[in-house]
Scaffold this motif. Structure first.
Motif, mmCIF file in Angstrom:
data_model
loop_
_atom_site.group_PDB
_atom_site.id
_atom_site.type_symbol
_atom_site.label_atom_id
_atom_site.label_comp_id
_atom_site.label_asym_id
_atom_site.label_seq_id
_atom_site.Cartn_x
_atom_site.Cartn_y
_atom_site.Cartn_z
ATOM 1 N N PRO A 295 0.818 -1.223 0.000
ATOM 2 C CA PRO A 295 0.000 0.000 0.000
ATOM 3 C C PRO A 295 0.849 1.268 0.000
ATOM 4 O O PRO A 295 0.527 2.246 -0.689
ATOM 5 C CB PRO A 295 -0.838 -0.140 1.271
ATOM 6 N N GLN A 296 1.934 1.250 0.772
ATOM 7 C CA GLN A 296 2.792 2.432 0.801
ATOM 8 C C GLN A 296 3.424 2.682 -0.568
ATOM 9 O O GLN A 296 3.481 3.824 -1.036
ATOM 10 C CB GLN A 296 3.879 2.265 1.863
ATOM 11 N N GLU A 297 3.920 1.623 -1.217
ATOM 12 C CA GLU A 297 4.521 1.765 -2.546
ATOM 13 C C GLU A 297 3.477 2.205 -3.574
ATOM 14 O O GLU A 297 3.771 3.006 -4.468
ATOM 15 C CB GLU A 297 5.167 0.451 -2.969
ATOM 16 N N SER A 298 2.262 1.705 -3.429
ATOM 17 C CA SER A 298 1.195 2.097 -4.355
ATOM 18 C C SER A 298 0.893 3.586 -4.234
ATOM 19 O O SER A 298 0.745 4.295 -5.244
ATOM 20 C CB SER A 298 -0.070 1.281 -4.069
ATOM 21 N N ARG A 299 0.788 4.082 -3.016
ATOM 22 C CA ARG A 299 0.527 5.506 -2.824
ATOM 23 C C ARG A 299 1.693 6.341 -3.345
ATOM 24 O O ARG A 299 1.499 7.435 -3.899
ATOM 25 C CB ARG A 299 0.261 5.795 -1.347
ATOM 26 N N GLU A 300 2.911 5.842 -3.171
ATOM 27 C CA GLU A 300 4.087 6.549 -3.692
ATOM 28 C C GLU A 300 4.014 6.661 -5.209
ATOM 29 O O GLU A 300 4.326 7.711 -5.779
ATOM 30 C CB GLU A 300 5.354 5.809 -3.276
ATOM 31 N N PHE A 301 3.578 5.609 -5.869
ATOM 32 C CA PHE A 301 3.427 5.645 -7.328
ATOM 33 C C PHE A 301 2.350 6.652 -7.734
ATOM 34 O O PHE A 301 2.545 7.442 -8.672
ATOM 35 C CB PHE A 301 3.061 4.255 -7.846
ATOM 36 N N LEU A 302 1.222 6.641 -7.045
ATOM 37 C CA LEU A 302 0.131 7.552 -7.399
ATOM 38 C C LEU A 302 0.552 9.007 -7.217
ATOM 39 O O LEU A 302 0.159 9.880 -8.014
ATOM 40 C CB LEU A 302 -1.100 7.231 -6.557
ATOM 41 N N ARG A 303 1.345 9.275 -6.181
ATOM 42 C CA ARG A 303 1.862 10.637 -6.024
ATOM 43 C C ARG A 303 2.793 10.989 -7.182
ATOM 44 O O ARG A 303 2.765 12.111 -7.705
ATOM 45 C CB ARG A 303 2.594 10.772 -4.690
ATOM 46 N N ALA A 304 3.614 10.026 -7.604
ATOM 47 C CA ALA A 304 4.587 10.297 -8.665
ATOM 48 C C ALA A 304 3.918 10.609 -9.991
ATOM 49 O O ALA A 304 4.447 11.386 -10.786
ATOM 50 C CB ALA A 304 5.541 9.106 -8.819
ATOM 51 N N VAL A 305 2.748 10.011 -10.240
ATOM 52 C CA VAL A 305 2.060 10.268 -11.516
ATOM 53 C C VAL A 305 0.964 11.307 -11.360
ATOM 54 O O VAL A 305 0.104 11.462 -12.239
ATOM 55 C CB VAL A 305 1.485 8.963 -12.104
ATOM 56 N N ALA A 306 0.953 12.018 -10.221
ATOM 57 C CA ALA A 306 0.088 13.185 -10.006
ATOM 58 C C ALA A 306 -1.391 12.846 -9.996
ATOM 59 O O ALA A 306 -2.229 13.619 -10.472
ATOM 60 C CB ALA A 306 0.378 14.262 -11.056
ATOM 61 N N VAL A 307 -1.742 11.710 -9.411
ATOM 62 C CA VAL A 307 -3.160 11.401 -9.199
ATOM 63 C C VAL A 307 -3.623 12.170 -7.963
ATOM 64 O O VAL A 307 -2.924 12.196 -6.942
ATOM 65 C CB VAL A 307 -3.361 9.886 -9.002
#
Length: 692
Positions: free
Chosen positions: A176-188
């Motif tokens: 979950p932490q890595e998923s949220r990190e990805f979503l932040r990186a792609v500006a969701v």
């Protein structure tokens, strides 16, 4: 100077920077690779990654390539999708990047080498060669990373020599932490993060797709991600594509093995598909390869299933459009390229609900048959003896002596024979040949008893099918049969009957009935202890194009084995019957009521002109074309005039026609006889061989 410095930045550098910025997770794997490349005494030679489609294997290899470059290692990338599964093809691909001598160390001049192999499951047929011959030739300091859907074979783990040099990693979903990190990186937008994390459970491809949906303004499903709900995920993605045409392009891309601009033009009815192709190319789940575009397997299957469930009529339309493009392409290529197109055609059918099939989809398209050589004779005889007995082996040997060009070998990756099949031309066989083989005799007698072949027509039979490992169960050898038989259907002039011979025929009755090669009733035969059956099709009654339409319609129906709406088979006339029908049609040319009952109305020469049930207008056009053919040669003008004044613009009586033409009656009769004979011959050629 600032402008000059700015312009020197490469687009590739920008793309790599963006990829690195959005890459998350896989910390252990990245550290493992970095340590392996930086260590002076490496203890890791092969890192074997495996996981399902969409889990991020290719993206992780991209990251490893960057790490290798940072450590000063030379990077070589291979992809199983782009390389035939053979040692020579792999060595050739490797040789494009590093020195590959015939023997000895590969890349001997490289100080440090990192080899990245993607989609390794496609190269599974040569797994043993990779493990025992290729990798041992690499420098001891080299690091090889293999990415596949399936774990390594048991031989990797059971080989004690590899135990300390091999590391196997099963890739899992992101935390979950890595998923949220990805979503932040792609500006969701942050308010959507928890919903997307719950919906995807950290599946990398699903994360990318939902992030794409969110960035395009679409709603994000709150349901947890399961394989069944991937259809809902893709449905929501499709709902926010730029236009219905873009959605249809995506559906075409899902059904076809590879998508090109030419396919899109045909399937979408566009004059220029460049923009649509470019849109597909930039989608996050579509890869660009040497042959065209291909979506990730998970995305492909989801789009396919979603469209079939959501709009069966649209699915049927897309299916037909893709098939027609491939079928048209089949006519403009030969050899191995034509075989690849046949593979593409059958690939479109892979997800349709069906019945027991002889296709081994796991190996489909990875083994191509090659003509047998004289050196293969003993293999063919021995394989037949092992599975069918000594009597059958003697028959196979006899046919190999008579028609060696009809035998094909399917080889293993190391070149050893895996299986063979033998195709014979019964119309070239002598009476003695037929009498000595119960199988060939049964096929020939069935053809002659049901609709005899006419002069110049061909009768073919797939007489032997033997896979060393599975005999006639699904196998690479069974996969090769439709490739060669389809080429035979397309390239054999005057093909009439074609027969397929199989042991234990009862289990294949339903499948081949759907494929419009029904069981030849009463034609079973025995050789040794085995009983064989014949599956037959008369291509004069249902030519190749009509046959493919029938098979497609059955495959798309909810009940493939249910009878289709009745369609009239073509009438196969003997040459004397055909000549009589032509003469009668000429006599009745101006009587539509009589022409409608003429046997020519159900023959190939007329039906080929019609998209549906032919009418008298088609027969009229065929007759006029036949008469017009006399005008091709100025010396036949006298024949044309005799036919014209007798049938097209009749002068009342033949005597009157002779007077109108100004020639003696005997001369007129000779010209008319020659003209009609020429017309009959012209029409007969087209009935037997089809329109040029």
């Amino acid at each position: 100077m600032e402008g000059t410095a700015q312009s020197s930045i490469l687009l590739g550098d920008i793309l790599n920077s963006r990829r690195r910025r959005t890459f998350v997770g896989r910390r252990v794997e990245r550290e493992l690779v970095r340590a392996g490349l930086e260590s002076g005494d490496p203890q890791l030679s092969v890192l074997f990654l495996h996981g399902p489609g969409g889990i991020g294997k290719t993206t992780l290899l991209d990251e490893f390539a960057e790490i290798a470059a940072e450590t000063g290692a030379s990077v070589v990338r291979l992809d199983g999708r782009d390389i035939p599964p053979s040692p020579s093809a792999v060595l050739a691909a490797l040789g494009e990047a590093v020195d590959v001598p015939d023997t000895g160390v590969i890349a001997r001049e490289e100080e440090r080498l990192c080899v990245l192999i993607d989609t390794y499951e496609v190269l599974a047929p040569i797994d043993e060669w990779v493990r025992t011959q290729l990798l041992p030739r690499l420098p001891a300091t080299a690091l090889t990373v293999i990415a596949a859907r399936t774990p390594p074979s048991s031989e990797w783990r059971s080989d004690a020599a590899w135990s300390e040099l091999l590391r196997v990693v099963s890739l899992r979903n992101l935390t979950p932490q890595e998923s949220r990190e990805f979503l932040r990186a792609v500006a969701v937008p942050p308010p959507l993060h928890e919903r997307i994390c719950r919906a995807t459970h950290g599946h990398p491809l699903a994360l990318a797709l939902l992030a794409d949906v969110a960035s395009r303004g679409g709603e994000v499903a709150a349901d947890p991600l399961t394989p069944d709900l991937m259809g809902e995920l893709m449905q929501r993605f499709i709902a926010v594509v730029p236009s219905p045409a873009h959605r249809r392009a995506l559906e075409v891309c899902a059904l076809a093995r590879v998508t090109t601009e030419a396919l899109l033009r045909d399937a979408l009815g566009l004059e220029d598909a460049h923009e649509m192709f470019g849109w597909l190319r930039q989608l996050s789940f579509v890869d660009a390869g040497p042959e065209g575009l291909a979506p990730h397997d998970m995305a492909r299957d989801v789009i396919d299933a979603d469209l079939r469930w959501r709009d069966l009529d649209a699915y049927t339309d897309v299916f037909h459009r893709v098939c027609r493009h491939i079928r048209h392409s089949l006519l403009s290529c030969t050899g191995r390229e034509q075989q690849r197109m046949i593979f593409d055609l059958k690939f479109v059918f892979r997800n349709l609900p069906g019945i027991l099939s002889p296709v081994d989809w796991e190996s489909w398209g990875r083994h191509y048959p090659e003509p047998a050589s004289p050196a293969d004779r003993e293999t063919i005889v021995e394989f037949t003896r092992l599975h069918e007995g000594a009597e059958a082996a003697a028959i196979a040997a006899a046919w190999f002596e008579c028609q060696p060009d009809g035998f094909y070998i399917v080889r293993r990756p190391d070149g050893a024979p895996r299986g063979f099949f033998g195709l014979i031309d019964l119309s070239l066989a002598s009476a003695e040949d037929l009498a000595s083989d119960p199988g060939a005799a049964a096929a020939w007698q069935f053809a002659r008893g049901h609709s005899p072949p006419r002069t110049g027509e061909t009768v073919t039979q797939t007489r032997f099918v033997v896979d060393l490992d599975t005999y006639q169960d699904p196998s690479p050898t069974m996969n090769a049969i439709p490739i060669i038989t389809m080429q035979r259907y397309l390239c054999t002039p005057g093909l009439s009957w074609d027969f397929l011979t199989l042991a234990e025929p009862d289990r294949w009755n339903e499948y081949f009935a759907v494929a419009d090669l029904p069981r030849a009733e009463g034609a079973d035969f025995e050789v040794g202890v085995r009983t064989y059956g014949l599956f037959a099709h008369d291509f004069r009654r249902v030519p190749v194009d009509a046959w493919l339409e029938r098979v497609t319609e059955r495959a798309l129906s909810e009940s493939p084995s249910a009878p289709l709406r009745p369609t009239p088979d073509l009438l196969v006339l003997s040459q004397p019957e055909f000549e009589q029908a032509v003469r009668q049609a000429l006599h009745d040319w101006h009587r539509p009521d009589l022409l409608r009952r003429n046997p020519l109305m159900r023959t190939r020469v007329v039906c080929d002109r019609s998209d549906g049930e032919p009418d008298v207008a088609e027969l009229d056009c065929v007759l006029r074309d036949a008469v017009d053919s006399l005008a091709d040669n100025p010396r036949d003008d006298k024949l044309l005039r005799a036919v014209d004044r007798t049938y097209l613009r009749p002068a009342g009586t033949q005597e009157a026609a002779a007077r109108v033409l100004g020639v003696p009656f005997s001369t007129y009769r000779r010209h008319l006889t020659q003209g009609v004979a020429r017309i009959v011959s012209w029409l007969w050629d087209r009935d037997v061989y089809g329109h040029p």
